[in-house]
Scaffold this active site. Sequence first.
Site, PDB file in Angstrom:
ATOM      1  N   PRO A   2      64.097 -36.536 -49.295  1.00  0.00           N
ATOM      2  CG  PRO A   2      62.270 -35.901 -48.009  1.00  0.00           C
ATOM      3  CD  PRO A   2      63.718 -35.583 -48.248  1.00  0.00           C
ATOM      4  CD  GLU A   3      66.481 -39.308 -54.492  1.00  0.00           C
ATOM      5  OE1 GLU A   3      66.199 -39.871 -55.572  1.00  0.00           O
ATOM      6  OE2 GLU A   3      67.602 -39.400 -53.962  1.00  0.00           O
ATOM      7  CE  LYS A  58      64.580 -34.761 -56.432  1.00  0.00           C
ATOM      8  NZ  LYS A  58      65.982 -34.580 -55.969  1.00  0.00           N
ATOM      9  NE  ARG A 261      73.825 -35.460 -53.874  1.00  0.00           N
ATOM     10  CZ  ARG A 261      72.521 -35.322 -54.130  1.00  0.00           C
ATOM     11  NH1 ARG A 261      72.111 -34.460 -55.060  1.00  0.00           N
ATOM     12  NH2 ARG A 261      71.635 -36.027 -53.468  1.00  0.00           N
TER      13      ARG A 261
END
Length: 271
Positions: A2-3, A58, A261
């Site tokens: 979740p960003e 976040k 990433r």
Amino acid sequence: MPELPEVETTRRGIAPHIAGWRIVDVRVREARLRWPVPADLGETLTGRRLTDVRRRGKYLLLDFDEGTLIAHLGMSGSLRICKPGFPPRKHDHVDLVFEGDICLRYHDPRRFGCLLWTAEPPERHPLLAALGPEPLDKAFDGAHLHRLAAGRNTAVKSFIMDSRVVAGVGNIYANEALFRAGIHPARPAGKISLARYRNLGEHIAEVLAASIEQGGTTLRDFVNESGAPGYFKQVLRVYDRAGQPCRVCGEPIRCVRLGQRATYYCPRCQR
């Protein structure tokens, strides 16, 4: 993971149900999260009234009449509203039970999230103290990025994902903003002009705001507070589209590893 948009979607979803109510019970079924749930959390929270639900990067900040519960959803966490008597599912680790027959339930299959209590202003907490500006606030713009990038050779994608530079820009939205700004993700941060950073700053805010309006992005784990998925994935331009044609020029989207990433870009549109 979740960003920022997913966390903001959660905040907007849960706040109307729980703000103003007192905690009457805390049920911890599994305390072993990224950092252990405080053993005395139930004793600490019971009887306290929730005054506000905020977001910083976040992190969700549940402000009580005294103190704040800091929540992070980790890689796969979610917060949902349910009835206190609703049977818990696997990985439903913590319940905050409020007056009015309302339960805020924390679900986290991978247990990389956290629920931490602080009696001090949360902005002083070590997890939040060094965070950069909010990308949706007026304090954030391309000039801020250009100023901090001076002399830095790190890749621009890694640079804008550094929470000390700007809070809450995660992998999905870094990829998307860089595509919209026409900037190659591996370009050294210190070799980008002020004009291009101004453009990038606008696109960071734009892509985050658009995702919030769509309820976030669903890739693997994220659902909102009601269990519904986000819909921004339907309009992603590069992320998770390796080998597919660029929506602008038709060139196949490429994927490389950058800073460990997955990084997606168009070799024609991004320089």
